[in-house]
Design a protein around this motif. Structure first.
Motif, PDB file in Angstrom:
ATOM      1  N   ARG A  57       0.777  -1.190   0.000  1.00  0.00           N
ATOM      2  CA  ARG A  57       0.073  -0.102  -0.100  1.00  0.00           C
ATOM      3  C   ARG A  57       0.904   1.296   0.092  1.00  0.00           C
ATOM      4  O   ARG A  57       1.954   1.084   0.495  1.00  0.00           O
ATOM      5  CB  ARG A  57      -1.058  -0.060   1.346  1.00  0.00           C
ATOM      6  N   CYS A  58       0.260   2.305  -0.541  1.00  0.00           N
ATOM      7  CA  CYS A  58       0.991   3.549  -0.294  1.00  0.00           C
ATOM      8  C   CYS A  58       0.089   4.679   0.508  1.00  0.00           C
ATOM      9  O   CYS A  58      -1.172   4.486   0.563  1.00  0.00           O
ATOM     10  CB  CYS A  58       1.150   4.132  -1.876  1.00  0.00           C
ATOM     11  N   TRP A  59       0.478   5.674   0.691  1.00  0.00           N
ATOM     12  CA  TRP A  59      -0.086   6.533   1.635  1.00  0.00           C
ATOM     13  C   TRP A  59      -0.030   8.058   0.903  1.00  0.00           C
ATOM     14  O   TRP A  59       0.913   8.432   0.428  1.00  0.00           O
ATOM     15  CB  TRP A  59       0.569   6.714   3.026  1.00  0.00           C
ATOM     16  N   ALA A  60      -1.157   8.675   0.800  1.00  0.00           N
ATOM     17  CA  ALA A  60      -1.013   9.896   0.158  1.00  0.00           C
ATOM     18  C   ALA A  60      -1.787  10.916   1.107  1.00  0.00           C
ATOM     19  O   ALA A  60      -2.879  10.711   1.584  1.00  0.00           O
ATOM     20  CB  ALA A  60      -1.874   9.892  -1.127  1.00  0.00           C
ATOM     21  N   PRO A  61      -1.499  12.266   1.437  1.00  0.00           N
ATOM     22  CA  PRO A  61      -0.196  12.702   0.814  1.00  0.00           C
ATOM     23  C   PRO A  61       1.050  12.592   1.450  1.00  0.00           C
ATOM     24  O   PRO A  61       0.992  11.722   2.346  1.00  0.00           O
ATOM     25  CB  PRO A  61      -0.856  14.417   0.710  1.00  0.00           C
ATOM     26  N   ALA A  62       2.056  13.429   1.145  1.00  0.00           N
ATOM     27  CA  ALA A  62       3.331  13.117   1.977  1.00  0.00           C
ATOM     28  C   ALA A  62       3.113  13.541   3.544  1.00  0.00           C
ATOM     29  O   ALA A  62       2.241  13.975   3.765  1.00  0.00           O
ATOM     30  CB  ALA A  62       4.294  14.072   1.226  1.00  0.00           C
ATOM     31  N   PRO A  63       4.018  12.802   4.229  1.00  0.00           N
ATOM     32  CA  PRO A  63       4.243  13.205   5.713  1.00  0.00           C
ATOM     33  C   PRO A  63       4.246  14.490   5.981  1.00  0.00           C
ATOM     34  O   PRO A  63       4.976  15.353   5.272  1.00  0.00           O
ATOM     35  CB  PRO A  63       5.430  12.035   6.000  1.00  0.00           C
ATOM     36  N   ASN A  64       4.001  14.768   7.102  1.00  0.00           N
ATOM     37  CA  ASN A  64       3.703  16.144   7.728  1.00  0.00           C
ATOM     38  C   ASN A  64       5.126  16.315   8.923  1.00  0.00           C
ATOM     39  O   ASN A  64       4.815  17.341   9.716  1.00  0.00           O
ATOM     40  CB  ASN A  64       2.600  16.657   8.282  1.00  0.00           C
ATOM     41  N   GLY A  65       5.800  15.409   9.135  1.00  0.00           N
ATOM     42  CA  GLY A  65       6.930  15.742  10.184  1.00  0.00           C
ATOM     43  C   GLY A  65       7.090  14.381  10.872  1.00  0.00           C
ATOM     44  O   GLY A  65       6.730  13.157  10.102  1.00  0.00           O
ATOM     45  N   SER A  66       7.481  14.403  12.173  1.00  0.00           N
ATOM     46  CA  SER A  66       8.071  13.006  12.812  1.00  0.00           C
ATOM     47  C   SER A  66       6.877  12.768  13.966  1.00  0.00           C
ATOM     48  O   SER A  66       6.209  13.811  14.298  1.00  0.00           O
ATOM     49  CB  SER A  66       9.344  13.222  13.351  1.00  0.00           C
ATOM     50  N   CYS A  67       6.696  11.742  14.426  1.00  0.00           N
ATOM     51  CA  CYS A  67       5.781  11.162  15.469  1.00  0.00           C
ATOM     52  C   CYS A  67       6.457  10.278  16.282  1.00  0.00           C
ATOM     53  O   CYS A  67       7.586   9.587  15.844  1.00  0.00           O
ATOM     54  CB  CYS A  67       4.551  10.697  14.969  1.00  0.00           C
ATOM     55  N   GLN A  68       5.926   9.778  17.373  1.00  0.00           N
ATOM     56  CA  GLN A  68       6.364   8.862  18.024  1.00  0.00           C
ATOM     57  C   GLN A  68       5.403   7.518  18.493  1.00  0.00           C
ATOM     58  O   GLN A  68       4.058   8.091  18.724  1.00  0.00           O
ATOM     59  CB  GLN A  68       7.357   9.288  19.460  1.00  0.00           C
ATOM     60  N   VAL A  69       5.595   6.558  18.727  1.00  0.00           N
ATOM     61  CA  VAL A  69       4.611   5.515  18.998  1.00  0.00           C
ATOM     62  C   VAL A  69       4.929   4.768  20.381  1.00  0.00           C
ATOM     63  O   VAL A  69       6.325   4.428  20.264  1.00  0.00           O
ATOM     64  CB  VAL A  69       4.340   4.291  17.824  1.00  0.00           C
ATOM     65  N   PHE A 104      -4.081  11.087   5.958  1.00  0.00           N
ATOM     66  CA  PHE A 104      -3.740  10.020   4.984  1.00  0.00           C
ATOM     67  C   PHE A 104      -4.938   9.150   4.301  1.00  0.00           C
ATOM     68  O   PHE A 104      -6.039   9.164   4.722  1.00  0.00           O
ATOM     69  CB  PHE A 104      -2.652   9.254   5.425  1.00  0.00           C
ATOM     70  N   THR A 105      -4.702   8.834   3.026  1.00  0.00           N
ATOM     71  CA  THR A 105      -5.765   8.048   2.506  1.00  0.00           C
ATOM     72  C   THR A 105      -4.648   6.696   1.897  1.00  0.00           C
ATOM     73  O   THR A 105      -3.660   7.067   1.537  1.00  0.00           O
ATOM     74  CB  THR A 105      -5.981   8.753   1.121  1.00  0.00           C
ATOM     75  N   ILE A 106      -5.392   5.548   2.157  1.00  0.00           N
ATOM     76  CA  ILE A 106      -4.725   4.356   1.610  1.00  0.00           C
ATOM     77  C   ILE A 106      -5.125   4.086   0.189  1.00  0.00           C
ATOM     78  O   ILE A 106      -5.988   4.281  -0.451  1.00  0.00           O
ATOM     79  CB  ILE A 106      -5.350   3.038   2.462  1.00  0.00           C
ATOM     80  N   ILE A 107      -3.755   3.992  -0.462  1.00  0.00           N
ATOM     81  CA  ILE A 107      -3.933   3.699  -2.051  1.00  0.00           C
ATOM     82  C   ILE A 107      -3.182   2.355  -2.021  1.00  0.00           C
ATOM     83  O   ILE A 107      -2.080   2.258  -1.747  1.00  0.00           O
ATOM     84  CB  ILE A 107      -3.105   5.038  -2.678  1.00  0.00           C
ATOM     85  N   ASP A 108      -3.972   1.617  -3.132  1.00  0.00           N
ATOM     86  CA  ASP A 108      -3.072   0.358  -3.793  1.00  0.00           C
ATOM     87  C   ASP A 108      -2.097   0.778  -4.636  1.00  0.00           C
ATOM     88  O   ASP A 108      -2.753   1.337  -5.760  1.00  0.00           O
ATOM     89  CB  ASP A 108      -4.182  -0.681  -4.162  1.00  0.00           C
ATOM     90  N   CYS A 109      -0.980   0.490  -4.409  1.00  0.00           N
ATOM     91  CA  CYS A 109       0.221   0.889  -5.370  1.00  0.00           C
ATOM     92  C   CYS A 109       0.224   0.421  -6.402  1.00  0.00           C
ATOM     93  O   CYS A 109       0.654   0.545  -7.625  1.00  0.00           O
ATOM     94  CB  CYS A 109       1.795   0.675  -4.422  1.00  0.00           C
TER      95      CYS A 109
END
Length: 136
Positions: A57-69, A104-109
Motif C-alpha cells: 500500500r501507499c499513503w497519500a499525501p506526503a508526511p507532515n513531520g515526525s511522530c512517536q509510537v 492520509f488515504t490508503i492507496i493500492d500501489c
C-alpha cells in the motif's frame, strides 16, 4: 449508454468506499492510528493499540513531520514521551519514531490489480465512440 453509466457509477462507489482520511504514524510497515491522550514536545504521540499493515500500500499525501509510537502505557514527563512496559503483558515499553501523516488515504500501489478495470473502461469507451460514428 445506460449500461456504461451504471458500470461507471458502481466503480466509483466501490473506489470511494475504500478511501478514508485519518491521521497516523508510519513506522516500518505499520500505520498506527490510535492517538495517545498525552501531549509531548517532539510531535504527536500514538499507541500500538490500533494499526494497519502497509504491505503493498501507499499513503497519500506526503508526511507532515515526525511522530512517536509507544509500545506500552504512554506517560508525559516534562513534555517528553515516557513509555512504561506492561508487567505481565506483551508490550515492552519501546518508543518508535516514524513519519506523521495528519490526514492520509490508503492507496493500492500495484496497478496490475486494476488492469482489468482499465481495460474494460477503455473497451467500453471505444465501443461508445464507434457507435456514435455509425449514427452520424
Amino acid at each position: 449508454m445506460n449500461l456504461f453509466k451504471s458500470l461507471l457509477m458502481v466503480g466509483m462507489l466501490t473506489l470511494s468506499i475504500s478511501v478514508n482520511a485519518i491521521e497516523g504514524c508510519l513506522v516500518a510497515n505499520r500505520m498506527y492510528t490510535s492517538r495517545a491522550s498525552i501531549s509531548i514536545l517532539s510531535g504527536p504521540a500514538f499507541t500500538t493499540s490500533a494499526f494497519t499493515d502497509a504491505n503493498g500500500r501507499c499513503w497519500a499525501p506526503a508526511p507532515n513531520g515526525s511522530c512517536q509510537v509507544c509500545n506500552g502505557t504512554a506517560v508525559a514527563a516534562a513534555g517528553v514521551l515516557v513509555c512504561v512496559a506492561d508487567i505481565l503483558g506483551p508490550r515492552d515499553g519501546a518508543i518508535y519514531t516514524g513519519n506523521y501523516y495528519s490526514s492520509f488515504t490508503i492507496i493500492d500501489c500495484n496497478l496490475d490489480n486494476f488492469s482489468w478495470v482499465l481495460t474494460t473502461s477503455a473497451a467500453a469507451f471505444g465501443l461508445i465512440l464507434i457507435r456514435k460514428r455509425k449514427t452520424l
